[in-house]
Design a protein around this motif. Structure first.
Motif, PDB file in Angstrom:
ATOM      1  N   PHE A 144       2.554   5.878 141.581  1.00  0.00           N
ATOM      2  CA  PHE A 144       2.772   5.057 140.398  1.00  0.00           C
ATOM      3  C   PHE A 144       2.837   3.566 140.694  1.00  0.00           C
ATOM      4  CE2 PHE A 144       4.587   9.166 139.338  1.00  0.00           C
ATOM      5  CZ  PHE A 144       3.741   9.488 138.307  1.00  0.00           C
ATOM      6  N   PHE A 145       3.052   3.217 141.943  1.00  0.00           N
ATOM      7  CA  PHE A 145       3.109   1.794 142.271  1.00  0.00           C
ATOM      8  C   PHE A 145       1.800   1.375 142.896  1.00  0.00           C
ATOM      9  CE2 PHE A 145       7.188   1.910 141.038  1.00  0.00           C
ATOM     10  CZ  PHE A 145       8.156   2.315 141.938  1.00  0.00           C
ATOM     11  N   ILE A 162       8.772  12.850 139.812  1.00  0.00           N
ATOM     12  CA  ILE A 162       9.124  13.418 138.517  1.00  0.00           C
ATOM     13  C   ILE A 162      10.401  14.240 138.612  1.00  0.00           C
ATOM     14  CG2 ILE A 162       8.352  15.076 136.779  1.00  0.00           C
ATOM     15  CD1 ILE A 162       5.478  13.845 137.681  1.00  0.00           C
ATOM     16  N   ARG A 178      13.181  12.442 142.259  1.00  0.00           N
ATOM     17  CA  ARG A 178      13.871  11.210 141.871  1.00  0.00           C
ATOM     18  C   ARG A 178      15.179  11.452 141.146  1.00  0.00           C
ATOM     19  NH1 ARG A 178      11.358   6.849 138.054  1.00  0.00           N
ATOM     20  NH2 ARG A 178      12.979   5.418 138.775  1.00  0.00           N
ATOM     21  N   LEU A 179      15.201  12.515 140.362  1.00  0.00           N
ATOM     22  CA  LEU A 179      16.362  12.756 139.512  1.00  0.00           C
ATOM     23  C   LEU A 179      17.575  13.190 140.324  1.00  0.00           C
ATOM     24  CD1 LEU A 179      14.606  14.657 136.599  1.00  0.00           C
ATOM     25  CD2 LEU A 179      15.164  12.234 136.748  1.00  0.00           C
ATOM     26  N   TYR A 227       5.692   4.377 132.305  1.00  0.00           N
ATOM     27  CA  TYR A 227       6.374   4.266 133.601  1.00  0.00           C
ATOM     28  C   TYR A 227       6.033   2.936 134.252  1.00  0.00           C
ATOM     29  CZ  TYR A 227       7.854   5.705 138.317  1.00  0.00           C
ATOM     30  OH  TYR A 227       8.463   5.800 139.535  1.00  0.00           O
ATOM     31  N   ASN A 273       8.493  -0.246 134.743  1.00  0.00           N
ATOM     32  CA  ASN A 273       8.696  -0.612 136.129  1.00  0.00           C
ATOM     33  C   ASN A 273       8.364  -2.079 136.354  1.00  0.00           C
ATOM     34  OD1 ASN A 273       9.405   0.152 138.719  1.00  0.00           O
ATOM     35  ND2 ASN A 273       7.262   0.311 139.309  1.00  0.00           N
ATOM     36  N   PRO A 315      12.757  -0.240 138.630  1.00  0.00           N
ATOM     37  CA  PRO A 315      12.402   1.174 138.727  1.00  0.00           C
ATOM     38  C   PRO A 315      13.409   2.064 137.994  1.00  0.00           C
ATOM     39  CG  PRO A 315      12.127   0.123 140.840  1.00  0.00           C
ATOM     40  CD  PRO A 315      12.744  -0.909 139.938  1.00  0.00           C
ATOM     41  N   ALA A 316      14.683   1.665 137.984  1.00  0.00           N
ATOM     42  CA  ALA A 316      15.693   2.498 137.331  1.00  0.00           C
ATOM     43  C   ALA A 316      15.452   2.599 135.832  1.00  0.00           C
ATOM     44  CB  ALA A 316      17.079   1.940 137.599  1.00  0.00           C
ATOM     45  N   THR A 334      12.844   3.131 134.313  1.00  0.00           N
ATOM     46  CA  THR A 334      11.885   4.187 133.959  1.00  0.00           C
ATOM     47  C   THR A 334      12.580   5.501 133.624  1.00  0.00           C
ATOM     48  OG1 THR A 334      11.650   4.825 136.267  1.00  0.00           O
ATOM     49  CG2 THR A 334      10.089   3.215 135.423  1.00  0.00           C
ATOM     50  N   PHE A 335      13.828   5.623 134.064  1.00  0.00           N
ATOM     51  CA  PHE A 335      14.516   6.900 133.815  1.00  0.00           C
ATOM     52  C   PHE A 335      14.651   7.213 132.330  1.00  0.00           C
ATOM     53  CE2 PHE A 335      16.307   6.658 138.210  1.00  0.00           C
ATOM     54  CZ  PHE A 335      15.780   7.872 138.628  1.00  0.00           C
ATOM     55  N   TYR A 343      12.259   9.857 130.958  1.00  0.00           N
ATOM     56  CA  TYR A 343      12.232  11.222 131.516  1.00  0.00           C
ATOM     57  C   TYR A 343      12.638  12.293 130.509  1.00  0.00           C
ATOM     58  CZ  TYR A 343      10.930   9.902 136.247  1.00  0.00           C
ATOM     59  OH  TYR A 343      10.238   9.457 137.321  1.00  0.00           O
TER      60      TYR A 343
END
Ligand SMILES: Cc1cc2nc3c(=O)[nH]c(=O)nc-3n(C[C@H](O)[C@H](O)[C@H](O)COP(=O)(O)OP(=O)(O)OC[C@H]3O[C@@H](n4cnc5c(N)ncnc54)[C@H](O)[C@@H]3O)c2cc1C
Lengths: 328, 577
Positions: A4-5, A127, A130-131, B40, B44, B49-50, B52-53, B56
Motif C-alpha cells: 500500500f505504500f 488487513i 495490523r489489527l 487507505y 495514509n 497510518p493509524a 487508516t484504521f 477497517y
C-alpha cells in the motif's frame, strides 16, 4: 510498509543502461583445464543472484524479526528486488552466452512462488496482522517466528529450501509454544498465520522436491578451481566459497578458472549507504538499498576470474563485508 | 419503496439479506477492494497510518455482507464463514464456494434466484390522484392508454364479502382481474371497481380426474405452481401466465394449442354471482343459457366466482420450425399440423413489413430431455435483450429485415425442449418497454374461417402497408369452433391473426389507429370473421353486432338478470343500449 505504500525510493538501481560489464569479460572458456564434470555454464554466476536473493531476503527477515514483528516487514519491496535484479543480470548475459533455459525456468518458478507468498503475506499483514500487531515481538508466537526464520536461513545456505523440516516446526508450534500469555488476540492470530505458512510450505516443498528430482540432477556441493600454478582444488560451494577463496588469495594465489570459467564472476558486498560504489578492477552492476537495515546497501560487482583474488584482498583491506561470491 | 430499491448499493454491501450470484460477488469484491485501496492511501497520505484504521470496520462489514449473500445463493447460512478459522483448507474452500460455486437454481430459504423476479408482472392496485380527498382512483390497463376514474376500489377477501358488496351496491360495479385487457374492459366511470385478485384459492384438485377448481382471481401461474409437482398442465390458456382465470374466462381466451380452441372447451362448470346476489352453479348441461352468457361475455350478467377446469399431462415438447411463403401456409397447416396429435403448440409468424413470408413453429411431443434447467419458467427481473429486440424491430424496416433474416434464423438454430407448463409460462414483463409514455405496444386480434386465410392475409397486408402501421409481429393461431358462448369469436373453425404493433400515445395517433382498426374489422367481417374484444373498442356498434350476432340475446338476458345495469365496463357503456 507494504503493497500500500509507494515510497519513491527505488528498490534496485542499475549501474547503467543495459550491458555495463566490459564485453571481453564475458567470453566462454573454450578449452577449460577443469575436468568436464566440474565445469558449469559461465552465465550461472549471474543467474544465481535471483536465486540467492531468496536467501538474502529471509536473512534480512531473520534480522528484522529480532526487533520487530513480521507485520511491518516490507515484503513488496523484496518482491520488486527479485524481478528488478533478474532483469539487470539478464541484460549482462543476453547474447554473450547461450541461453540457459533450465535455469531461467527455475528462476521463474521460484520468483513467481515467492511473489505469491510475499503478496499474500503483505495483504494479510496489512488487513489482519495490523489489527493485532504489538510492534515488538511480544508473544511466544512472534518469537517462534523469529527463531524459525533464523534456523531456516542457516539451513538454506547449504541445502535446498524444500528439504527444510516444516512439519516438525508445525508440531513444535502447537506442542512447545505456550498457549497462555498476554496479547490473547495476537497469539491466536499468529498461531493461525504460522500454521498456514508452515502447512503450505510443507506441502509445496514436498511437491517441488518431487519436481526437482525429475527435472534437475543433484547439485554438486563443491566448486573446482584452477590456480595460477595450474593446480586443481576443490572448494566448498555456495556460502563458504567466499571465505575459502579469500584464504587462497591471502596465500598469494590467483585464479585461472572457477568451475571451468575464466570470464566474469559476480559478487555482492555490503557498504554504508553513502558509499560511492567504485571498486578497482571490478564493475558495479547494481545497487540495492537494504530496506530493513537502512544504513547499509548491497552492491553487486563483477570482475574477471583472474582478478578475483586481488579484488577480494582489496575489499578485505578496505573493511568491506563480502556477502556472497556467486561461484557459478 | 424498500431499502433495497432506494439504496441498492448500500443494500448490497451492508446487509446480509438475500442472494447474489458469482458475477455480482466478483464485481462487489472488486469494488470493495479498490475502494479500500484508494481510501487507505488517501488517509495514509493525508493523516497518519493509524488514521487508516477507521475504514477497517467498513471493509470487514462489506466483505462479511457480500460473502453472506453469496453463501445464501448456495443455500448455506453465513455461519459457514466460520470455516475461515480452519487454516489453509477453510479459506481455500470458501474461495471456491464464494467465487466459483454456482447458486441453487431454485428459490431457497434465503430468497429467490438472483436477477429473478419474485413474481409475475402485475398491474397496480389503482393509482391515487394527488390531493384527491375522495376514494376515487384511476384504473388503467397495461397499455396505460385507457385511464378511467372510478369512485372506489374494493378488494374482497372472501366470497361472502363479494356477495355482500353486490347485494348492497348503490353504484354500478366494474370487475378487474389481472387488468391485461387493453381497452377499459375492467372499469366504468364512477363505478365501484372490484379487484378480484385476492380471491385466488385452490378449492379442489384431483390428479386422477385431471381437474382443478379454483377461485376466479387465481392466476394461471399460481395454478401451474400447484399442479406442476403432479405432472399436470393447464389444458387451455394463453401463452402468458399473468392472467387471472376469471379474466381469461370472460374473454374466452385461447392459446397456441392444436386440436383445441377457446377456453370454454376446457370448462366443466362455473359458480357465478348474479346481480341479485345469488350464487349459482352453471355448466354446459346445467343452466346452460347462463353458462353461455358468462364465458366470453365480459361480466355481462354475472361475476365468475370459481371454475372447474380440465387438465392435461405436462409432457415435454420440442420446437420445430420452417419458413415459407404466405400462400403455402394453409396447405402446410392442413397437411402437417391440424390432425397431428403430436403437435401441442403451434403458431405462424408473419413477417412485417411486407407480410410475404411466414415462419411456422410447432412444439411437438418428445421423449428428449428438456433443454432448460427448470420445469417452470424462471422469472427475470429485467428482460434487456427482449426489450432491445422489440425496440429494434419496431424502429424501422431495417430492424424488421434484421429480425427476419439474421436474428430469427440465429435464434431458431438452438434446440429447444420445454415442458408444456414452461412453454405456457411466459411473463408479460418480457414485453414491457422502458416507458409507455411516448409510445406503447398494443395488441389486436382478428378471426376468419380457416378457408378464408389467404383472402384475409391479402386484405390485412394491404391495410397495414397503406396506413404505414408499425407492426412488430402478426402471429397466426388456430381454434376449433366454440361450444356456444353468446359472444363466441369462433362460430366455426378459425384462424386467428394476433397483431402486435407500436403506436404513439397522442390523440392524433389514437384517431389514426381507430381508422385502420375499423378497416381491418370490416375486412374480417367481409369474410364472415370477427375481431377480439379485450382490446381497444374502436369498433362501431354496427361492426360489433355483425361480429357478434348473438349479442342481442345476451343483451336481452342482461335486461332480465341485471335490470339496473349494475355490471358495467367499456363494452356495456359503448354497445349496450
Ligand atoms: C401480452 C398479452 C398477451 C395476450 N395473449 C393472448 C392470447 O394469446 N390469447 C388470448 O386469448 N388472449 C390474449 N391476451 C388477452 C387476454 O387474454 C385478456 O386481456 C385477458 O382478459 C387478460 O386477463 P386478465 O386477468 O388480465 O383480465 P382483465 O383484463 O382483468 O379482465 C378482462 C375482462 O374480464 C372481466 N372479468 C375479470 N374477472 C372476472 C370475473 N371473475 N368475473 C367476471 N368477469 C371478470 C373484466 O371485467 C373484463 O371485462 C393477451 C393479452 C396481453 C396483454
Amino acid at each position: 510498509m507494504s503493497i500500500f505504500f509507494f515510497k519513491r525510493q527505488l528498490s534496485t538501481i542499475a549501474a547503467g543502461k543495459g550491458l555495463v560489464i566490459p564485453k571481453e569479460w564475458l567470453v566462454t572458456n573454450k578449452n577449460p583445464v577443469t575436468p568436464a564434470k566440474d565445469v558449469r555454464p559461465a552465465d550461472q554466476t549471474f543467474l544465481t543472484f535471483p536465486e540467492w536473493f531468496l536467501v538474502f531476503s529471509p536473512e534480512e527477515q531473520a534480522n528484522y524479526f529480532k526487533q520487530h514483528t513480521a507485520t511491518t516487514f516490507p515484503y513488496m519491496r523484496h518482491t520488486s528486488q527479485i524481478w528488478k535484479s533478474y532483469r539487470i543480470v539478464n541484460k549482462q548475459i543476453k547474447g554473450n552466452f547461450p541461453t540457459n533455459w533450465g535455469y531461467h525456468f527455475m528462476i521463474w518458478v521460484i520468483g513467481v512462488s515467492t511473489t505469491v507468498e510475499y503478496t499474500a503475506k503483505s495483504l494479510y499483514e496489512n488487513i489482519v496482522g495490523r489489527l493485532t500487531d504489538t510492534g515488538q515481538p511480544a508473544t511466544a508466537e512472534d518469537q517462534f517466528n523469529a527463531k524459525y526464520t533464523q534456523d531456516y536461513v542457516a539451513f538454506i545456505k547449504d541445502l535446498p529450501w524444500y528439504q527444510f523440516d516444516f512439519k516438525s516446526r508445525l508440531k513444535d508450534l502447537w506442542k512447545n509454544t505456550s498457549l497462555s500469555g498476554p496479547h490473547f488476540f495476537r497469539k491466536w492470530e499468529r498461531r493461525y498465520m504460522l500454521t498456514t505458512e508452515l502447512a503450505v510450505k510443507f506441502i509445496y516443498g514436498k511437491l517441488i522436491g518431487i519436481g526437482t528430482k525429475q527435472v534437475y540432477e543433484v547439485a554438486l556441493l563443491n566448486t573446482a578451481v584452477v590456480l595460477d600454478d595450474d593446480s586443481l582444488h576443490y572448494l566448498p560451494r555456495y556460502d563458504k566459497f567466499a571465505a575459502a577463496a579469500l584464504e587462497l588469495a591471502q596465500q598469494g594465489h590467483s585464479f585461472k578458472e572457477i568451475a571451468g570459467n575464466n570470464s566474469a564472476i559476480l559478487l555482492t558486498v555490503w557498504v554504508p549507504a553513502d558509499h560511492k560504489t567504485d571498486f578497482a578492477n571490478a564493475q558495479t552492476v547494481f545497487i540495492q538499498p537494504i530496506t530493513s537495515y537502512p544504513t547499509m546497501k548491497r552492491v553487486a560487482i563483477a570482475t574477471p576470474v583472474s582478478a578475483l583474488s586481488g579484488v577480494l584482498l582489496e575489499l578485505k583491506k578496505a573493511g568491506v563485508q563480502v556477502e556472497h561470491v556467486f561461484d557459478f | 419503496m424498500t431499502f433495497k430499491d432506494k439504496l441498492p448499493v448500500s443494500y448490497l454491501l451492508f446487509t446480509t439479506r438475500g442472494r447474489i450470484n458469482r458475477l455480482t460477488y466478483w464485481v462487489a469484491a472488486l469494488f470493495i477492494w479498490s475502494t479500500f485501496y484508494v481510501l487507505y492511501n488517501l488517509l495514509n497520505a493525508a493523516f497518519t497510518p493509524a488514521a487508516t484504521f477507521i475504514i477497517y470496520p467498513l471493509l470487514f462489514w462489506a466483505l462479511f455482507a457480500t460473502a453472506a449473500k453469496r453463501l445464501h445463493d448456495t443455500n448455506k447460512s453465513a455461519w459457514w464463514l466460520a470455516c475461515l478459522l480452519v487454516p489453509v483448507a477453510g479459506p481455500l474452500w470458501l474461495v471456491w464456494l464464494l467465487g466459483f460455486r454456482k447458486g441453487t437454481i431454485y428459490p431457497n430459504r434465503f430468497g429467490t434466484v438472483p436477477g429473478a423476479a419474485a413474481d409475475y408482472y402485475k398491474n397496480d392496485t389503482g393509482a391515487l390522484i394527488p390531493h384527491l380527498k375522495t376514494e376515487e382512483r384511476l384504473i388503467n390497463d397495461v397499455t396505460q392508454l385507457n385511464p378511467v376514474l372510478v369512485a372506489q376500489i374494493v378488494v374482497p377477501q372472501t366470497v361472502e364479502e363479494l356477495q355482500q358488496m353486490v347485494r348492497t351496491a348503490t353504484r354500478p360495479l366494474s370487475v378487474g382481474g389481472g387488468r391485461f385487457s387493453m381497452g377499459g374492459q375492467t372499469a366504468s366511470p364512477q363505478s365501484i371497481h372490484i379487484d378480484m385478485r385476492a380471491l385466488n384459492k385452490v378449492l379442489a384438485f384431483s390428479a386422477e380426474q385431471k381437474t382443478i377448481t379454483v377461485q376466479a382471481g387465481a392466476r394461471w401461474c399460481d395454478i401451474q405452481h400447484y399442479i406442476d409437482p403432479h405432472g399436470l398442465s393447464i389444458k387451455i390458456m394463453q401463452t402468458y401466465a399473468n392472467f387471472t382465470v376469471g379474466g381469461a374466462l370472460s374473454v374466452n381466451c385461447h392459446g397456441r394449442y392444436i386440436g383445441l380452441g377457446p377456453l370454454i372447451l376446457s370448462v366443466r362448470s362455473l359458480n357465478v354471482l348474479l346481480a341479485n346476489g345469488d350464487i349459482i352453479q352453471v355448466s354446459p348441461t346445467e343452466k346452460s343459457e347462463i353458462f353461455y352468457a358468462c364465458v366470453g361475455c365480459y361480466n355481462a350478467i354475472a361475476i365468475i366466482v370459481n371454475v372447474t377446469l380440465d387438465l392435461e399431462d405436462n409432457i415435454a415438447v420440442k420446437r420445430q420450425q420452417v419458413k415459407m411463403k404466405g400462400h403455402a401456409y394453409k396447405p402446410y397447416f392442413f397437411e402437417n399440423v391440424r390432425e397431428n396429435k403430436d403437435v401441442i403448440f403451434h403458431n405462424g409468424d408473419i413477417y412485417p413489413p411486407f407480410y410475404k413470408n411466414i415462419r411456422a413453429v410447432s412444439w411437438v411431443r418428445t421423449d428428449e430431455k428438456p433443454t432448460e434447467k427448470t420445469r417452470l419458467m424462471p422469472l427475470a427481473a429485467a428482460y434487456p435483450l427482449e426489450r432491445y429486440f422489440m425496440g429494434a424491430f419496431s424502429k424501422n424496416h431495417f430492424g424488421k429485415w434484421r429480425r427476419e433474416f439474421i436474428i430469427d434464423p440465429l435464434l431458431y438454430k438452438f434446440k429447444k425442449v420445454h415442458y408444456r407448463n414452461y412453454e405456457a409460462g411466459y411473463d408479460v414483463m418480457e414485453l414491457e418497454p422502458a416507458s409507455r409514455r411516448q409510445s406503447t405496444y398494443v395488441l389486436q386480434e382478428y378471426f376468419v374461417p380457416v378457408q378464408k386465410f389467404d383472402a384475409f392475409l391479402a386484405l390485412m397486408s394491404e391495410i397495414f402497408i397503406r396506413h404505414n402501421v408499425n407492426v412488430i409481429n402478426v402471429s397466426i393461431r388456430h381454434a376449433k369452433a366454440d361450444s356456444g358462448s353468446l359472444l363466441a369469436w369462433a362460430r366455426e373453425e378459425v384462424f386467428a391473426f394476433v397483431v402486435y404493433y407500436k403506436q404513439n400515445t397522442d390523440d392524433a395517433e389514437k384517431g389514426r389507429v381507430a381508422v385502420w382498426t375499423r378497416e381491418l374489422i370490416d375486412a374480417a367481417l367481409s369474410l364472415d370473421g370477427a375481431y377480439y374484444l379485450p382490446y381497444q373498442p374502436h369498433a362501431t356498434s354496427e361492426q360489433f353486432h355483425r361480429a357478434y350476432p348473438r349479442a342481442k340475446e345476451l343483451f336481452t338476458l342482461k335486461k332480465e338478470l341485471d335490470p339496473t345495469g349494475k355490471f358495467r365496463n367499456v363494452i356495456w357503456d359503448t354497445y349496450y343500449k
